[in-house]
Every structure is written in structure tokens, then in C-alpha cells.
Write a protein that holds these residues in place. Structure first.
Motif, short mmCIF file in Angstrom:
data_model
loop_
_atom_site.label_atom_id
_atom_site.label_comp_id
_atom_site.label_asym_id
_atom_site.label_seq_id
_atom_site.Cartn_x
_atom_site.Cartn_y
_atom_site.Cartn_z
N ARG A 50 6.93 3.99 6.25
CA ARG A 50 8.29 3.43 6.32
C ARG A 50 9.32 4.45 5.85
O ARG A 50 10.42 4.54 6.42
CB ARG A 50 8.37 2.16 5.46
CG ARG A 50 7.52 1.01 5.97
CD ARG A 50 7.62 -0.19 5.03
NE ARG A 50 6.76 -1.29 5.44
CZ ARG A 50 6.62 -2.43 4.76
NH1 ARG A 50 7.34 -2.61 3.65
NH2 ARG A 50 5.81 -3.38 5.19
N LEU A 51 8.98 5.23 4.81
CA LEU A 51 9.90 6.26 4.34
C LEU A 51 10.12 7.32 5.41
O LEU A 51 11.24 7.84 5.58
CB LEU A 51 9.35 6.92 3.06
CG LEU A 51 9.37 6.06 1.79
CD1 LEU A 51 8.66 6.80 0.65
CD2 LEU A 51 10.80 5.72 1.37
N ALA A 52 9.05 7.66 6.14
CA ALA A 52 9.18 8.65 7.21
C ALA A 52 10.11 8.17 8.31
O ALA A 52 10.84 8.97 8.92
CB ALA A 52 7.80 8.98 7.77
N GLU A 53 10.08 6.87 8.58
CA GLU A 53 11.01 6.33 9.57
C GLU A 53 12.44 6.33 9.04
O GLU A 53 13.39 6.55 9.79
CB GLU A 53 10.60 4.90 9.95
CG GLU A 53 9.27 4.82 10.69
CD GLU A 53 8.87 3.38 10.99
OE1 GLU A 53 9.64 2.47 10.59
OE2 GLU A 53 7.80 3.17 11.59
N TRP B 287 0.83 -1.20 0.00
CA TRP B 287 0.00 0.00 0.00
C TRP B 287 0.88 1.26 0.00
O TRP B 287 1.96 1.30 0.60
CB TRP B 287 -0.88 0.04 1.25
CG TRP B 287 -1.98 -0.99 1.26
CD1 TRP B 287 -2.43 -1.71 0.22
CD2 TRP B 287 -2.73 -1.39 2.40
NE1 TRP B 287 -3.44 -2.54 0.61
CE2 TRP B 287 -3.66 -2.36 1.95
CE3 TRP B 287 -2.73 -1.02 3.75
CZ2 TRP B 287 -4.58 -2.97 2.81
CZ3 TRP B 287 -3.65 -1.61 4.60
CH2 TRP B 287 -4.56 -2.58 4.13
N ASN B 288 0.36 2.32 -0.62
CA ASN B 288 1.06 3.61 -0.62
C ASN B 288 1.27 4.13 0.79
O ASN B 288 2.36 4.61 1.16
CB ASN B 288 0.27 4.64 -1.43
CG ASN B 288 0.57 4.56 -2.91
OD1 ASN B 288 1.07 3.56 -3.39
ND2 ASN B 288 0.25 5.62 -3.64
N GLU B 289 0.22 4.06 1.61
CA GLU B 289 0.32 4.64 2.95
C GLU B 289 1.34 3.89 3.80
O GLU B 289 2.05 4.49 4.63
CB GLU B 289 -1.05 4.64 3.63
CG GLU B 289 -1.65 3.26 3.80
CD GLU B 289 -3.06 3.32 4.37
OE1 GLU B 289 -3.20 3.00 5.56
OE2 GLU B 289 -3.98 3.72 3.63
N PRO C 219 -3.27 -4.07 7.44
CA PRO C 219 -2.43 -3.11 8.15
C PRO C 219 -1.28 -3.82 8.87
O PRO C 219 -1.41 -4.97 9.29
CB PRO C 219 -3.39 -2.43 9.13
CG PRO C 219 -4.76 -2.66 8.54
CD PRO C 219 -4.69 -3.99 7.85
N GLU C 220 -0.14 -3.11 9.00
CA GLU C 220 1.04 -3.71 9.62
C GLU C 220 0.78 -4.05 11.08
O GLU C 220 1.37 -4.98 11.63
CB GLU C 220 2.23 -2.76 9.50
CG GLU C 220 2.73 -2.62 8.07
CD GLU C 220 4.03 -1.85 8.00
OE1 GLU C 220 4.25 -0.97 8.85
OE2 GLU C 220 4.84 -2.15 7.10
N GLY C 221 -0.07 -3.29 11.75
CA GLY C 221 -0.36 -3.57 13.15
C GLY C 221 -1.44 -4.60 13.33
O GLY C 221 -1.85 -4.88 14.46
N GLY C 222 -1.91 -5.18 12.22
CA GLY C 222 -3.00 -6.14 12.30
C GLY C 222 -4.33 -5.48 12.02
O GLY C 222 -4.51 -4.28 12.20
N GLY C 223 -5.26 -6.24 11.56
CA GLY C 223 -6.57 -5.71 11.26
C GLY C 223 -7.18 -6.43 10.08
O GLY C 223 -6.67 -7.43 9.58
#
Length: 751
Positions: free
Chosen positions: A675-678, A668-670, A717-721
Motif C-alpha cells: 500500500r505504501l508503494a502505491e 501484515w507488514n507486506e 491476502p487482499e486478493g483472497g486466499g
């Protein structure tokens, strides 16, 4: 001999003998009837014993071997008259003359006519004393002519030679007849002459009793009348206020003569076969501005480019300076339509005054007055939603062209101006006081400053994309920067014009060139719709100094004199030289300031730019500075502020591969943005702070210049969902883009 007798189709005995092999196979050969063969291609009536392929009964059936098939119709079809009418309609002459349909051209024409007759009137009024002196000097001769002529007329002295001839012939009957006729004439004329003398005497007595002014006026009239009567035949009374032009009127014979001496085989062959119709004039030769215009259809197979190659020979044939001869084509009709314009005055000797010299302000949304075409018509270059590329050899007027565009932008206080003069001569220094960013120099520091500007512009483009998208539809329905949006300074969507003069010094720089080229290409592709305009000028148009991604995407091109086809097409676009748009025709030095303008007008045009020297540019810049100061539009360098530092350099594609492992085919783009922000918070942190779809759109916009398209990607989502379909990208597309960009060098790294 036996063979000839057995051949029923043998015409005579002059046919050469065939070989033995031919005779052996002759029984299988077909005899071709010439009449039948001709009938297959000529629209003639078939014989009664032949099949009729045009008949409805046989039209849909199979074509029999040996049947005659016509390829040309024998008569007009139902649509032929419409086709002919449409062809005529395309060439209809305008009801209202072209110069009257353009408000500016009509005003200019009326102004010229007014100035002409005011000049004539002023010239003659100033010479009234001279004309009065001439009349006075000629009055005695006029009096003698008047008296002598009156006496001669009264006594019929003009008939005296005829009467003497009758006397010499001893013809009494003719003499008596002539004498009686003379007596009758003299009696009547003497009465008329006496009446005229009495009238003049009475008039003189009446004038003597009038006031002095009336007496002087009568005397002036008498002297003027006698002066006109005493005028010598070879010395006119009134001088000419305007000397007639020595320019020869353009006629069809002159044009045909000029075309036939160019040495173009197609023209010469066509004229030899059909002298009358080989070169066809589709409209009368007329005056068009300060010159003559001829619309011509060249012979079949001859193109306008063939004629333009011989422009110098045509100038010789027309006996006009090269700067007066401007052939051009009209490809909207066909490639053989030639519009030949022959000017009265050499374009290279024409000085174009810019309207910006007297303008108190200017609106860049209306374009910038750039110069004039050979016919004297003003040319305006649109600026909004455009990018401009200017190229030429050194000393051909490139920087002067940039001055005109920069001056127009400076006079609009809503426009933010960035100027980078990378030659170091200070040609654009007058506008330093109006610039948000400004540099002049060729050293590495100046190149680095210009590279920083492109990086900042790239960042500005991405900011504007998000800002424009966030505007409500009622304020910005077309998602374009308009005059109303630009005036709202708080939105930060005002026009931003960035000038890079001698940009080859930037793009060819060993350290900053590659990154600057990528940034410039990004800005050119996306920035024009967001109010960010690049004006690039170069004197070395090649693939190293001018990246192909830039030259291929600019919308307006202006090419002054260049040396060859490669440089011509680098500026004007691929195949421009082949299509006859050739800046190589301009003469070095003498044609400085004259070039081909492409993209600003419906058809490519030869344009001479308005000339602004340094003092004139300084006056415009001072006026623009006062205008911007009053509007509170000065910023950055103009206020002495420290230049904004460029954000740390980065490679977006490489960074995406760094945060997306090979195990993830699509992401996903978001997710990529977070990840880029990190990875680089100082660069991508602002992206991650965006909300909702703006975060996804930011990455989509950033990837667009690389040709990477987003798609629907299933993921969680990376955090689950819960899983869902959202906008994302394929890692394979990123690796392909890097490989394409780096020419294969990045393939190993991408994998």
C-alpha cells in the motif's frame, strides 16, 4: 522521697523530680538496664542469668519480649577469612609493572631512557675540550698538593702538633714515646717514598723511548691526575647534562596536608577523630609516567566528586600548577577510592604530536589515535560500531578534535568520508579532496545540503540492513561489518564516516531541524552496526540545538570546557556532573584541547587531543588523496560529480496511517509495504520489489527507531486466499508512536 525509696533501681538522689502525671503513670513504665541494653549491640559474653539467643535450641524460636538480641556477632564466621582474602586480592599489586604490560608504553619508556642517556653522553662528549682545559689549568695546583702531601706524609708532619704539646707539658716520657714512633714511621715511609720516586723515574724513561702518541697519552693521564688533585672544593669539574627537577616528591604527609586544607567537613572531622587512619593509602605512592600516583581511600561518606570540586585548592596546597593536578575516582572499587595523579609538567603546556603526521595509511578498524591522558599514555578512540559527540564552548579545541578524527578516517582508503562544516570558516577544507559529500557554510543552502545528507544516510542504513542480512552466515556470522567485508567494495558495506561540525546550526534550523534530528536519531540507533558512523560537534549543547534522542544514544562523548552542569550532562550524559565527571573544571583558554572522554575507555578519562594545524592537516589530506586515487576509492564530490539529490521527504508513520484505516486494527507488514508503494512509489517502490521475508524485515527495521514492535497477526491476502499468521503491526501502536513523537500534537490527526 517516698517514691525514691520505693524504686529498687534508684541509683542516687540526683535524678530530677518527675511531674505528677509521670508519677501517676510510673507504675506502667519500664526501667531500662544500661548493661542489658549495651549487651544487645556489643559482642560481649552474656551473664549466666540471661537468655542466650545464639544457642541452637532457641535460634528458631520466638523472641521473647525483654530478651537480649545481639546484632553484632561475637566471633568471626566461617566466611570472614574468605571475604578478607578476596578484599586483599582485589588490591593486589601487579607482578609486572603497568608500564611494562603495555607494549606501546614499554616502547615509549625505553625510548625515553635511551634518548635521555644519549643526550647525557652527547652533552659530555661535546664538552671534552672544556674539561681538558680545566684539568690543565688545575694541574699545577695538583702538583703542589701532591708534593706537599707526600713530604708531609713521609716526615710524619701531621703528628708534629702532638709532639709539641708533649714538650709544652714537660712530659718527657710521652715525648720519647712519640719520637720513637715517629722515627719508625719516617724510616718506613722514606723507603716507600724513595721506591715511588724510582718507579716514576723508570716510567718516565720508558715513556721517553715510546712513540709520540704514547708520550702524549701519558702526559694527558698525568695532567688529568694532577688536575683532579687540584680541583677546588666549590667548583666541580663536570657540568650537569640534566638540571634536577624542582618538583617536590609526593609523600603521604604532603597528600594528607593537601586534603585537610580543602575545607571538606567529612575529611576534617575524620582526621580530628583519628589522625592516623582517617585517610588510608591502599598502595605505596609511586612514579606513574611523568608524575606521582597515590591510591587513597577517603574517609567514610566523602566521595571523589567532593575532592574534584576543590581541584584548584588542592593545586595550591601541593604548590603545583592546576594543569598538574588530576584527581580521578575508581568506582569499580567504591565511590571513595581516589586516584591522585600529580604530574611533573602542566598538561596545558604539553604538545601532543599525532602519529597520523607520519603514517602512510591507517586502519579505522583499529581506532584512531586521538591524544594522550595526563600520564602521557596514548588514547585511541574506536570508530567502528560507534557514534561520537563532541561539545564545548567556542574556542576550546572542538574543531581541532574533529580534525584528528577526520584525518584518521581519510587515511583509510576503504572509508567513505562525508564532511559538513556548518561554520563556514573552512577549518576542514584540506579534506574536501577526499570527500564523497562536502559542504562548508552557514547559509540555508549549506544547511539544506547537510539535511539532505542525513536523509540519504537514513536511506543508506536501510539498504545496508537488507544487504547485510542477505550475506551468507559463513561470510558474516555475527551480522556485523568487519575488515574483510569492508574490503569487498562491491557489497557496499565499507565504513562511512559522516562529520557534522557545528551541528547545532542544522538541528536548530526552523525548516530542516526537526526532520534532520529524526534522521540523525534513526542513523545513530541503527547505523553503527552497519558501518555508518556519525561524528557530531556542537558549541551549544541544549535540547533545542541537540535533540535528546541524539545525546542519549551516542556511544562516545568528548566534552571540552563548558560553562555549567546542564551543558556538561547534555554532552557526557545524565548524572555525569553528579558523578564527578565535570568539564567545568577546565580553565577557559589555557586548557583548550583538554576534555573528558567517555565511552572510548573503560573509565572516563581526561584527554588532551593531538594538535593538527592547517598545514599539518593539509599534508595528511594530500597523502590520503594519493592513497585513495591509487586505490580507486575517490567518489562523489572528490571527483567533481553532481551531489546526489535527496529523495522526497516523507513521514513513515503518517503514511502508514494513511493506508491503514481505523477499521483495520492489525495488518501484515507486506500488505502495508504494498500500500505504501502505491501511495509513494518514488520512496517505497524499492521496498515492494524486495522478495520474501526481506520485504517484512524492511518495514520492521524502519519502525524500530520509533519503538514499534511487530507481532504475529492473523489475516488473509487482499486478493483472497487462505488465512495465516504473519508478521504485522497494530494500528494503535502507530498512533501512540505519533502522539509520543509529537508531544500530543499528533493525537487528533492520528485518530
Amino acid at each position: 522521697m517516698t517514691h525514691q525509696q520505693d524504686n529498687p533501681n534508684h541509683d542516687d538522689g540526683n535524678q530530677p523530680d518527675r511531674s505528677e502525671a509521670d508519677r501517676e503513670h510510673g507504675k506502667d513504665a519500664d526501667i531500662v538496664h544500661l548493661d542489658a541494653a549495651r549487651a544487645g549491640r556489643q559482642p560481649q559474653k552474656p551473664d549466666t542469668d540471661r537468655s542466650e539467643p545464639d544457642s541452637p535450641a532457641k535460634a528458631d524460636g520466638p523472641v521473647l519480649e525483654g530478651a537480649v538480641v545481639r546484632v553484632d556477632q561475637s566471633g568471626p564466621t566461617g566466611a570472614d577469612w574468605r571475604t578478607a582474602l578476596e578484599a586483599k586480592a582485589r588490591n593486589r599489586q601487579p607482578i609486572i609493572p603497568l608500564w611494562l604490560r603495555s607494549r606501546s608504553e614499554a616502547v615509549e619508556t625505553f625510548a625515553w631512557v635511551s634518548r635521555h642517556y644519549l643526550h647525557v653522553a652527547g652533552y659530555q662528549v661535546a664538552r671534552l675540550p672544556l674539561y681538558g682545559g680545566r684539568l690543565t689549568a688545575r694541574a699545577p695546583r695538583g702538583l703542589l698538593r701532591l708534593v706537599g702531601g707526600s713530604i708531609k706524609w713521609t716526615f710524619d708532619l701531621e703528628g708534629e702538633p702532638v709532639r709539641l704539646a708533649a714538650v709544652q707539658k714537660a712530659d718527657p716520657e710521652a715525648y720519647l714515646k712519640l719520637s720513637r714512633q715517629r722515627d719508625r714511621r719516617v724510616r718506613l715511609r722514606a723507603l716507600a717514598f724513595g721506591a715511588a720516586l724510582v718507579t716514576l723515574l723508570i716510567a718516565a724513561i720508558l715513556v721517553a723511548k715510546q712513540p709520540t702518541a704514547t708520550q702524549w697519552m701519558a702526559l694527558a693521564v698525568a695532567i688529568a691526575t694532577l688536575g683532579v688533585l687540584g680541583k677546588p672544593a666549590d667548583r666541580p669539574l663536570i657540568n650537569r647534562a640534566v638540571v634536577p627537577s624542582a618538583v617536590e616528591k609526593l609523600t603521604s604527609d604532603i597528600v594528607i596536608r593537601a586534603l585537610t586544607v580543602l575545607g571538606i567537613a567529612g575529611i576534617n572531622q575524620a582526621v580530628a577523630k583519628n589522625p592516623k587512619d582517617a585517610i588510608r593509602f591502599v598502595a605505596p605512592i609511586t612514579r606513574d609516567g611523568p608524575g606521582w600516583r597515590a591510591d587513597i581511600d577517603l574517609p567514610y561518606g566523602v566521595t571523589v566528586a567532593d575532592v574534584m570540586d576543590k581541584r584548584d585548592r588542592m593545586a595550591s596546597a601541593l604548590r603545583r600548577p592546576l594543569g598538574c593536578i588530576w584527581p580521578e575516582g575508581d568506582s569499580t572499587i567504591h565511590e571513595g577510592r581516589l586516584i591522585l595523579w600529580v604530574g611533573d609538567k602542566d598538561l596545558s603546556k604539553t604538545v601532543i604530536k599525532s602519529p597520523l603526521l607520519k603514517a602512510s595509511s591507517h586502519d579505522v578498524f583499529k581506532g584512531i589515535p586521538f591524544g594522550c591522558d595526563p600520564r602521557g599514555r596514548p588514547i585511541v578512540v574506536p570508530l567502528i560500531e560507534q557514534n561520537i559527540l563532541i561539545g564545548s564552548q567556542p574556542g576550546q579545541g572542538k574543531t581541532a578534535s574533529v580534525r584528528v578524527l577526520a584525518s584518521g578516517a581519510a587515511l583509510d582508503p576503504s572509508t567513505e568520508l562525508w564532511i559538513h562544516e556548518l561554520k563556514g570558516t573552512g577549518d576542514l577544507d584540506p579534506h574536501e579532496q577526499n570527500c564523497h559529500r562536502y559542504v562548508s557554510g552557514i547559509e540555508d543552502e549549506a544547511i539544506a545540503y547537510a539535511a539532505d545528507s542525513l536523509a540519504l544516510l537514513r536511506k543508506e542504513v536501510m539498504r545496508r540492513a537488507a544487504a547485510l542480512k542477505a550475506l551468507p552466515p559463513d561470510l558474516c556470522p555475527d551480522k556485523k561489518v568487519t575488515r574483510q567485508i569492508a574490503d569487498k567494495r562491491s557489497l557496499g558495506l565499507h565504513p562511512l564516516v559522516a562529520v557534522f561540525d557545528e551541528c547545532q546550526n542544522l538541528f536548530a534550523h526552523a525548516e530542516h531541524g526537526d526532520k534532520a534530528g529524526q534522521d540523525a536519531e534513526f542513523i545513530i540507533k541503527l547505523g553503527r552496526a552497519l558501518g555508518v558512523i556519525l561524528v557530531l560537534a556542537t558549541q551549544r549543547p541544549d535540547k533545542d540545538s541537540l535533540p535528546t534522542g541524539i545525546s542519549a544514544n551516542v556511544t562516545i562523548r568528548f566534552c571540552l570546557r563548558v560553562a555549567g552542569q546542564l551543558e556538561n550532562d547534555m554532552i557526557l550524559g545524565t548524572s555525569a556532573y553528579k558523578n564527578g565527571i565535570r568539564a567545568t573544571v577546565f580553565q577557559p583558554g589555557t586548557d583548550a584541547g583538554i576534555g573528558y572522554l567517555l565511552g572510548a575507555t573503560p573509565m572516563p578519562k581526561v584527554v588532551r587531543t593531538a594538535y593538527l594545524d592547517t598545514p599539518a592537516t593539509q599534508r595528511i589530506a594530500d597523502r590520503a588523496h594519493a592513497l585513495r586515487a591509487n586505490a580507486g576509492a575517490l567518489s562523489g564530490h572528490a571527483l567533481g560529480e553532481t551531489p546526489e539529490q535527496m529523495a522526497p521527504t516523507y513521514d513513515l508513520l503518517a503514511d502508514i496511517l494513511a493506508v491503514v484505516p481505523p477499521s483495520e486494527a492489525k495488518v501484515w507488514n507486506e500488505t502495508i509495504v504494498h500500500r505504501l508503494a502505491e501511495l509513494r512509489p518514488e520512496i517505497y517502490g524499492a521496498w515492494a520489489d524486495l522478495e520474501g521475508g526481506a520485504k517484512t524485515a524492511q518495514l520492521t527495521t524502519a519502525l524500530k527507531p520509533y519503538g514499534i514492535k511487530t507481532m504475529q497477526v492473523w489475516g488473509t491476502p487482499e486478493g483472497g486466499g487462505k488465512g495465516a499468521n504473519r508478521i504485522g503491526v497494530a494500528r494503535e501502536d502507530i498512533t501512540k508512536a505519533i502522539t509520543h513523537r509529537d508531544g500530543g500534537r499528533g493525537a487528533s490527526a492520528a485518530s
